[in-house]
Design a protein around this motif. Structure first.
Motif, mmCIF file in Angstrom:
data_model
loop_
_atom_site.group_PDB
_atom_site.id
_atom_site.type_symbol
_atom_site.label_atom_id
_atom_site.label_comp_id
_atom_site.label_asym_id
_atom_site.label_seq_id
_atom_site.Cartn_x
_atom_site.Cartn_y
_atom_site.Cartn_z
ATOM 1 N N ARG A 53 1.598 6.630 -6.861
ATOM 2 C CA ARG A 53 0.537 7.557 -7.258
ATOM 3 C C ARG A 53 0.981 9.002 -7.047
ATOM 4 N NH1 ARG A 53 -5.095 6.038 -4.874
ATOM 5 N NH2 ARG A 53 -5.553 7.937 -6.026
ATOM 6 N N GLN A 54 1.723 9.257 -5.975
ATOM 7 C CA GLN A 54 2.186 10.627 -5.714
ATOM 8 C C GLN A 54 3.183 11.077 -6.769
ATOM 9 O OE1 GLN A 54 3.707 10.631 -1.737
ATOM 10 N NE2 GLN A 54 1.688 10.482 -0.795
ATOM 11 N N HIS A 87 2.359 1.645 -3.446
ATOM 12 C CA HIS A 87 1.320 2.085 -4.366
ATOM 13 C C HIS A 87 1.032 3.578 -4.158
ATOM 14 C CE1 HIS A 87 -2.186 1.871 -6.925
ATOM 15 N NE2 HIS A 87 -2.926 2.392 -5.963
ATOM 16 N N SER A 88 0.983 3.980 -2.902
ATOM 17 C CA SER A 88 0.735 5.382 -2.574
ATOM 18 C C SER A 88 1.864 6.266 -3.100
ATOM 19 C CB SER A 88 0.594 5.535 -1.070
ATOM 20 O OG SER A 88 0.508 6.891 -0.719
ATOM 21 N N ALA A 100 0.836 -1.204 0.000
ATOM 22 C CA ALA A 100 0.000 0.000 0.000
ATOM 23 C C ALA A 100 0.867 1.248 0.000
ATOM 24 C CB ALA A 100 -0.924 -0.003 1.213
ATOM 25 N N SER A 101 1.952 1.213 0.748
ATOM 26 C CA SER A 101 2.865 2.347 0.805
ATOM 27 C C SER A 101 3.515 2.575 -0.559
ATOM 28 C CB SER A 101 3.932 2.093 1.868
ATOM 29 O OG SER A 101 4.917 3.084 1.815
#
Length: 56
Positions: A52-53, A48-49, A45-46
């Motif tokens: 995206r950023q 992926h985050s 999740a990290s």
């Protein structure tokens, strides 16, 4: 006769103790696997985050 009854009782108790320990070991292993899975999900999740950023 009493010796065989005592032996059967002792063997039954030993088997019950072995099953109890095996169950505890399985629970401990399950908890370890859960924590590993949670860490991997958190990392994914990290990542992926972060991806995206960077893409924005």
């Amino acid at each position: 006769m009493w010796a065989s009854t005592g032996f059967i009782l002792l063997a039954t108790l030993a088997l019950a103790a072995a099953v109890w320990q095996f169950r505890r070991d399985l629970e401990e292993m399950g908890a370890r696997l859960d924590s590993i899975a949670k860490r991997r999900l958190d990392r994914a999740a990290s990542a992926h985050s972060l991806g995206r950023q960077k893409g924005q």
